[in-house]
Design a protein around this motif. Structure first.
Motif, PDB file in Angstrom:
ATOM      1  N   ASP A  57       0.799  -1.220   0.000  1.00  0.00           N
ATOM      2  CA  ASP A  57       0.000   0.000   0.000  1.00  0.00           C
ATOM      3  C   ASP A  57       0.834   1.273   0.000  1.00  0.00           C
ATOM      4  OD1 ASP A  57       0.806  -0.303   2.638  1.00  0.00           O
ATOM      5  OD2 ASP A  57      -1.075   0.395   3.477  1.00  0.00           O
ATOM      6  N   HIS A  58       2.059   1.234   0.476  1.00  0.00           N
ATOM      7  CA  HIS A  58       2.925   2.412   0.439  1.00  0.00           C
ATOM      8  C   HIS A  58       4.328   2.027   0.852  1.00  0.00           C
ATOM      9  CE1 HIS A  58       2.929   2.799   4.843  1.00  0.00           C
ATOM     10  NE2 HIS A  58       1.638   2.532   4.791  1.00  0.00           N
ATOM     11  N   GLY A  59       5.245   2.892   0.591  1.00  0.00           N
ATOM     12  CA  GLY A  59       6.611   2.696   1.055  1.00  0.00           C
ATOM     13  C   GLY A  59       6.738   3.213   2.467  1.00  0.00           C
ATOM     14  N   GLY A  60       7.939   3.348   2.907  1.00  0.00           N
ATOM     15  CA  GLY A  60       8.125   3.856   4.253  1.00  0.00           C
ATOM     16  C   GLY A  60       9.507   4.419   4.430  1.00  0.00           C
ATOM     17  N   LYS A  61       9.647   5.227   5.408  1.00  0.00           N
ATOM     18  CA  LYS A  61      10.944   5.778   5.766  1.00  0.00           C
ATOM     19  C   LYS A  61      11.030   5.749   7.277  1.00  0.00           C
ATOM     20  CE  LYS A  61      13.984   9.622   5.178  1.00  0.00           C
ATOM     21  NZ  LYS A  61      14.405  10.754   4.457  1.00  0.00           N
ATOM     22  N   ASP A  62      12.130   5.227   7.796  1.00  0.00           N
ATOM     23  CA  ASP A  62      12.287   5.160   9.242  1.00  0.00           C
ATOM     24  C   ASP A  62      12.367   6.574   9.818  1.00  0.00           C
ATOM     25  OD1 ASP A  62      12.206   3.458  11.360  1.00  0.00           O
ATOM     26  OD2 ASP A  62      14.130   2.522  10.958  1.00  0.00           O
ATOM     27  N   PHE A  63      12.054   6.727  11.061  1.00  0.00           N
ATOM     28  CA  PHE A  63      12.029   8.042  11.691  1.00  0.00           C
ATOM     29  C   PHE A  63      12.645   7.966  13.068  1.00  0.00           C
ATOM     30  CE2 PHE A  63       8.144   5.769  12.537  1.00  0.00           C
ATOM     31  CZ  PHE A  63       7.999   5.887  13.901  1.00  0.00           C
ATOM     32  N   ASP A  64      13.137   9.113  13.529  1.00  0.00           N
ATOM     33  CA  ASP A  64      13.660   9.144  14.884  1.00  0.00           C
ATOM     34  C   ASP A  64      13.038  10.280  15.702  1.00  0.00           C
ATOM     35  OD1 ASP A  64      14.929  11.299  13.734  1.00  0.00           O
ATOM     36  OD2 ASP A  64      16.927  10.487  13.923  1.00  0.00           O
ATOM     37  N   GLN A  65      12.143  11.041  15.086  1.00  0.00           N
ATOM     38  CA  GLN A  65      11.378  12.021  15.848  1.00  0.00           C
ATOM     39  C   GLN A  65      10.032  12.231  15.175  1.00  0.00           C
ATOM     40  OE1 GLN A  65      14.113  15.346  15.645  1.00  0.00           O
ATOM     41  NE2 GLN A  65      12.691  16.495  14.413  1.00  0.00           N
ATOM     42  N   VAL A  66       9.090  12.736  15.945  1.00  0.00           N
ATOM     43  CA  VAL A  66       7.725  12.927  15.472  1.00  0.00           C
ATOM     44  C   VAL A  66       7.319  14.366  15.763  1.00  0.00           C
ATOM     45  CG1 VAL A  66       5.320  12.224  15.792  1.00  0.00           C
ATOM     46  CG2 VAL A  66       7.144  10.516  15.926  1.00  0.00           C
ATOM     47  N   ILE A  67       6.640  14.982  14.818  1.00  0.00           N
ATOM     48  CA  ILE A  67       6.088  16.323  15.022  1.00  0.00           C
ATOM     49  C   ILE A  67       4.581  16.171  15.184  1.00  0.00           C
ATOM     50  CG2 ILE A  67       5.708  18.591  14.003  1.00  0.00           C
ATOM     51  CD1 ILE A  67       8.312  18.135  12.411  1.00  0.00           C
ATOM     52  N   LEU A  68       4.070  16.623  16.295  1.00  0.00           N
ATOM     53  CA  LEU A  68       2.638  16.600  16.552  1.00  0.00           C
ATOM     54  C   LEU A  68       2.089  17.975  16.176  1.00  0.00           C
ATOM     55  CD1 LEU A  68       2.772  14.763  19.996  1.00  0.00           C
ATOM     56  CD2 LEU A  68       2.307  13.764  17.745  1.00  0.00           C
ATOM     57  N   LEU A  69       1.582  18.084  14.952  1.00  0.00           N
ATOM     58  CA  LEU A  69       1.192  19.387  14.429  1.00  0.00           C
ATOM     59  C   LEU A  69       0.151  20.083  15.282  1.00  0.00           C
ATOM     60  CD1 LEU A  69       1.168  18.840  10.581  1.00  0.00           C
ATOM     61  CD2 LEU A  69       2.833  20.071  11.963  1.00  0.00           C
ATOM     62  N   ASN A  70      -0.851  19.358  15.752  1.00  0.00           N
ATOM     63  CA  ASN A  70      -1.871  20.014  16.574  1.00  0.00           C
ATOM     64  C   ASN A  70      -1.278  20.580  17.856  1.00  0.00           C
ATOM     65  OD1 ASN A  70      -3.986  19.731  14.818  1.00  0.00           O
ATOM     66  ND2 ASN A  70      -4.742  17.844  15.734  1.00  0.00           N
ATOM     67  N   ALA A  71      -0.330  19.878  18.470  1.00  0.00           N
ATOM     68  CA  ALA A  71       0.316  20.385  19.681  1.00  0.00           C
ATOM     69  C   ALA A  71       1.132  21.634  19.357  1.00  0.00           C
ATOM     70  CB  ALA A  71       1.204  19.308  20.299  1.00  0.00           C
ATOM     71  N   LEU A  72       1.843  21.614  18.236  1.00  0.00           N
ATOM     72  CA  LEU A  72       2.619  22.781  17.821  1.00  0.00           C
ATOM     73  C   LEU A  72       1.694  23.962  17.538  1.00  0.00           C
ATOM     74  CD1 LEU A  72       5.327  24.079  16.974  1.00  0.00           C
ATOM     75  CD2 LEU A  72       4.899  23.171  14.670  1.00  0.00           C
ATOM     76  N   PHE A  73       0.598  23.714  16.819  1.00  0.00           N
ATOM     77  CA  PHE A  73      -0.352  24.779  16.502  1.00  0.00           C
ATOM     78  C   PHE A  73      -0.980  25.338  17.781  1.00  0.00           C
ATOM     79  CE2 PHE A  73      -1.452  23.325  11.897  1.00  0.00           C
ATOM     80  CZ  PHE A  73      -0.146  23.591  11.523  1.00  0.00           C
ATOM     81  N   HIS A  74      -1.284  24.462  18.745  1.00  0.00           N
ATOM     82  CA  HIS A  74      -1.840  24.902  20.018  1.00  0.00           C
ATOM     83  C   HIS A  74      -0.825  25.780  20.752  1.00  0.00           C
ATOM     84  CE1 HIS A  74      -4.212  24.850  23.676  1.00  0.00           C
ATOM     85  NE2 HIS A  74      -3.129  24.469  24.329  1.00  0.00           N
ATOM     86  N   GLN A  75       0.417  25.358  20.769  1.00  0.00           N
ATOM     87  CA  GLN A  75       1.482  26.104  21.431  1.00  0.00           C
ATOM     88  C   GLN A  75       1.639  27.495  20.812  1.00  0.00           C
ATOM     89  OE1 GLN A  75       5.485  24.687  20.654  1.00  0.00           O
ATOM     90  NE2 GLN A  75       6.038  25.029  22.798  1.00  0.00           N
ATOM     91  N   LYS A  76       1.516  27.578  19.487  1.00  0.00           N
ATOM     92  CA  LYS A  76       1.657  28.860  18.785  1.00  0.00           C
ATOM     93  C   LYS A  76       0.356  29.681  18.815  1.00  0.00           C
ATOM     94  CE  LYS A  76       5.791  28.134  16.855  1.00  0.00           C
ATOM     95  NZ  LYS A  76       6.938  29.007  16.997  1.00  0.00           N
ATOM     96  N   LYS A  77      -0.678  29.089  19.439  1.00  0.00           N
ATOM     97  CA  LYS A  77      -2.004  29.703  19.516  1.00  0.00           C
ATOM     98  C   LYS A  77      -2.603  29.919  18.113  1.00  0.00           C
ATOM     99  CE  LYS A  77      -1.116  31.888  23.966  1.00  0.00           C
ATOM    100  NZ  LYS A  77      -1.239  30.676  24.694  1.00  0.00           N
ATOM    101  N   TRP A  78      -2.362  28.936  17.245  1.00  0.00           N
ATOM    102  CA  TRP A  78      -2.898  28.997  15.893  1.00  0.00           C
ATOM    103  C   TRP A  78      -4.224  28.229  15.769  1.00  0.00           C
ATOM    104  CZ3 TRP A  78       2.252  27.563  13.015  1.00  0.00           C
ATOM    105  CH2 TRP A  78       3.124  28.649  13.107  1.00  0.00           C
ATOM    106  N   LEU A  79      -4.645  27.615  16.859  1.00  0.00           N
ATOM    107  CA  LEU A  79      -5.922  26.887  16.854  1.00  0.00           C
ATOM    108  C   LEU A  79      -6.958  27.712  17.610  1.00  0.00           C
ATOM    109  CD1 LEU A  79      -4.745  23.275  17.748  1.00  0.00           C
ATOM    110  CD2 LEU A  79      -5.336  24.161  15.495  1.00  0.00           C
ATOM    111  N   GLU A  80      -8.151  27.651  17.138  1.00  0.00           N
ATOM    112  CA  GLU A  80      -9.243  28.351  17.825  1.00  0.00           C
ATOM    113  C   GLU A  80     -10.243  27.347  18.357  1.00  0.00           C
ATOM    114  OE1 GLU A  80     -11.026  31.380  15.437  1.00  0.00           O
ATOM    115  OE2 GLU A  80      -9.096  32.144  14.811  1.00  0.00           O
TER     116      GLU A  80
END
Length: 80
Positions: A57-80
């Motif tokens: 169904d898809h390829g993949g790439k290993d990762f060593d960190q994750v970005i939680l966009l909603n948490a980042l947006f909340h921190q920047k007060k970009w979510l309402e």
């Protein structure tokens, strides 16, 4: 017609990364199931008249960190 969706390798990769021992165990498990299905087709005389298509169904790439966009947006007060 039969469609079979074997999700084990994909699921394990999401939890364990791309190249863990558990991934190779999952690959072996799927391989054994496919061999079993092919053998069953041969035994019941349908192997020669069966179209077999194997897809990923898809390829993949290993990762060593994750970005939680909603948490980042909340921190920047970009979510309402």
């Amino acid at each position: 017609t039969m469609f079979i969706h074997l999700t084990e390798v994909d699921t394990v990769r999401h939890y364990e990364g791309l190249y863990s021992d558990k991934v190779y165990q999952a690959i072996d498990s799927v391989h054994q199931r496919l061999l079993h299905l092919l053998e069953a087709l041969k035994e019941n005389g349908n192997y020669e008249t069966t179209n077999i298509v194997i897809l990923g169904d898809h390829g993949g790439k290993d990762f060593d960190q994750v970005i939680l966009l909603n948490a980042l947006f909340h921190q920047k007060k970009w979510l309402e």
